[in-house]
Design a protein around this motif. Structure first.
Motif, short mmCIF file in Angstrom:
data_model
loop_
_atom_site.label_atom_id
_atom_site.label_comp_id
_atom_site.label_asym_id
_atom_site.label_seq_id
_atom_site.Cartn_x
_atom_site.Cartn_y
_atom_site.Cartn_z
N THR A 197 15.39 -1.03 14.85
CA THR A 197 14.11 -1.37 14.24
C THR A 197 14.32 -2.65 13.42
OG1 THR A 197 14.45 -0.14 12.18
CG2 THR A 197 13.62 1.11 14.08
N LEU B 271 10.16 9.22 24.37
CA LEU B 271 9.24 8.10 24.18
C LEU B 271 7.81 8.61 24.28
CD1 LEU B 271 11.09 5.40 26.33
CD2 LEU B 271 11.14 5.66 23.83
N LEU C 78 18.85 2.86 18.85
CA LEU C 78 17.51 2.31 18.71
C LEU C 78 17.48 1.40 17.50
CD1 LEU C 78 17.29 5.63 19.38
CD2 LEU C 78 14.92 4.97 19.81
N VAL D 232 10.39 0.38 17.20
CA VAL D 232 11.61 0.16 17.96
C VAL D 232 11.47 -1.16 18.71
CG1 VAL D 232 13.08 1.01 19.83
CG2 VAL D 232 12.08 2.61 18.17
N ILE E 130 16.39 10.81 23.37
CA ILE E 130 15.19 10.08 22.96
C ILE E 130 13.98 10.59 23.76
CG2 ILE E 130 14.06 7.81 22.85
CD1 ILE E 130 16.87 6.56 22.88
N VAL F 281 4.84 7.15 23.54
CA VAL F 281 4.18 5.89 23.21
C VAL F 281 3.01 5.57 24.14
CG1 VAL F 281 6.22 4.89 22.12
CG2 VAL F 281 5.92 4.65 24.59
N LEU G 220 10.11 7.98 14.66
CA LEU G 220 9.85 6.59 14.30
C LEU G 220 8.42 6.22 14.71
CD1 LEU G 220 13.15 4.96 15.60
CD2 LEU G 220 12.65 5.69 13.27
N GLU G 221 7.63 5.80 13.74
CA GLU G 221 6.26 5.35 14.00
C GLU G 221 6.17 3.86 13.73
OE1 GLU G 221 2.47 4.35 14.52
OE2 GLU G 221 3.36 6.22 15.26
N VAL H 32 9.94 8.54 19.51
CA VAL H 32 9.31 7.25 19.25
C VAL H 32 7.81 7.43 19.42
CG1 VAL H 32 9.20 4.80 19.83
CG2 VAL H 32 11.36 6.05 20.09
#
Length: 448
Positions: free
Chosen positions: A231, A243, A229, A218, A241, A245, A68-69, A43
């Motif tokens: 979206t 993260l 997850l 997410v 996963i 972020v 995932l962006e 993520v």
């Protein structure tokens, strides 16, 4: 029943990501619009996420990797920083960027490992020298007080056994075209990057191995085996996963009351004309970090992919624990940057700023990362303490190694740190930070 994670907020970045805006249109990756399965989900598509993706791709064989962006690649903080990959001590909570001797030696080793990893990416994906330039960095002083900072830093580098070269007023004039800087200190280990181009080209190189989804934040995670997850238009069931972020790790519910959310601000000129480039003089590409940590960072870039010759100035910092800036933050930053530009570039008087923006940093009170397995098979690689390019790369590498290998020599060294310290309560935290930041900016004097 599995535990749920409701993501509290999504990224909000003020202004354009200028380094991305001046490039030609980027290849687009789809949004996630279906329900899929993966072995690994990352993520976040900044320096941390891409480093994690590349290291995972080296470690997990043919296991599937999805990234995932929340927005578009290079539109978030990765496209908003000043583009320095710094190997030497650079503690933003320090008066001089430096820390304790043994800690600094450890950080140098780890930072250089991250830079080597990024260098290998640049070579593998055939990046232009203007995207990844191992040219070193210069710390510049425009005042006697700034020179005192340089002298202190020089002694620290000697104690560390690090190479450096002092630059005179004449050297700085020849290099920058400016009369502003009295002295500089050059160190050879840093790299200058075009940050948005680096992110784009790294993603393109990884896309044969990693499935990228843009505009796919997410918003919800069901913890289980596998995790799920969610979206806005799809979902991923994943065994593991990472993260990546940064400060938004708190939006997922982790590290409460342990992270500082700081915004820094910058302005970029329009493309300079040939006459203006001649009037400026100096070399085409350079960057200067201020001798005073609260001073102004300046970068000049020559034409790359039609972007033109431009100047960027960055200064001012605000603590925004809600992770959003207000109009007063922006107005103050613009005034300070226009003044800094005018003080340094009188020969370019009247040149307008084409792009102005803010970028999110995440710091901890004790300059420690928010790292590790936060739930079963969910790893945090967050809180880069103001050095997202290098420490983000390192954190992404280490999260992948911890998740897959469990241990490695570099990971063992990286894990020699404390947890992020608990912050003072509000309103004392924000009030104290505001007073301290403004006091330090005032003390920086002309260096700002």
């Amino acid at each position: 029943m599995p535990k749920n994670i409701e993501v509290k907020r999504l990224p909000k970045d003020p202004g354009p990501a200028a380094w991305n805006s001046i490039l030609p249109a980027a290849p687009e990756y789809p949004a996630l619009t279906s329900d899929i399965d993966a072995d690994w989900v990352i993520v976040g598509g900044g320096f941390t996420g891409l480093a994690a993706a590349r290291r995972l791709s080296q470690l997990v064989g043919d296991e599937s990797i999805v990234l995932l962006e929340a927005n578009k690649l290079a539109e978030g903080p990765a496209g908003r920083n000043s583009g320095f990959m710094i190997d030497l001590p650079h503690d933003l909570n320090s008066e001089t960027y430096a820390g304790a001797h043994e800690h600094d030696l450890q950080q140098i080793r780890l930072n250089r490992a991250a830079i080597r990893f990024a260098h290998d990416m640049a070579e593998e994906y055939e990046m232009d020298s203007k995207v990844f330039d191992p040219c070193g960095k210069v710390t510049g002083a425009g005042s006697a007080k700034g020179q005192a900072h340089i002298e202190s830093y020089r002694h620290h580098l000697e104690a560390l056994g690090e190479e450096y070269r002092l630059m005179s007023l004449g050297d700085m004039k020849d290099w920058t075209g400016l009369d502003f800087y009295r002295q500089g200190l050059y160190t050879p280990g840093a790299v200058m990057i075009q940050p948005a181009a680096f992110i784009r080209q790294a993603a393109q190189g990884l896309s044969e191995r990693v499935s990228f989804y843009e505009n796919s934040p997410v918003i919800h995670i069901d913890l289980g085996n596998p995790h799920k997850l969610v979206t806005p238009k799809g979902s991923v069931k994943a065994k593991n996963i990472i993260l990546a972020v940064n400060g938004h790790i708190q939006s997922f519910g982790f590290f409460p009351r342990q992270l500082l959310h700081v915004f820094t601000y910058a302005s970029m000129t329009r493309a300079l004309s040939d006459k203006e480039v001649t009037r400026l003089g100096g070399v085409g590409d350079w960057g200067i970090l201020p001798a005073d940590p609260m001073g102004t960072t300046v970068r000049r870039s020559s034409d790359f992919m039609g972007s033109g010759h431009r100047v960027v100035v960055r200064n001012h910092a605000t603590l925004n624990q809600n992770m959003e800036v207000n109009s007063n933050n922006i107005r103050t930053a613009q005034k300070l940057q226009d003044k800094a530009f005018s003080n340094r570039f009188p020969m370019l008087n009247g040149i307008e700023m084409e792009h102005r923006w803010g970028g999110r940093l995440c710091l901890s009170w004790n300059s420690m990362p928010a790292f590790g397995e936060v739930e079963t098979r969910i790893w945090s690689a967050a809180c880069q303490n103001g050095l997202g390019t290098v420490k983000g790369t390192l954190s992404g590498m280490m999260a992948a190694e911890q998740a897959v290998l469990g241990k490695s020599d570099m990971l063992s060294e990286f894990l020699i740190h404390q947890a992020p310290a608990v912050l003072p309560p509000e309103p004392f935290l924000s009030l104290g930070a505001k007073v301290t930041m403004r006091w330090k900016e005032w003390q920086a004097g002309i260096e700002l």
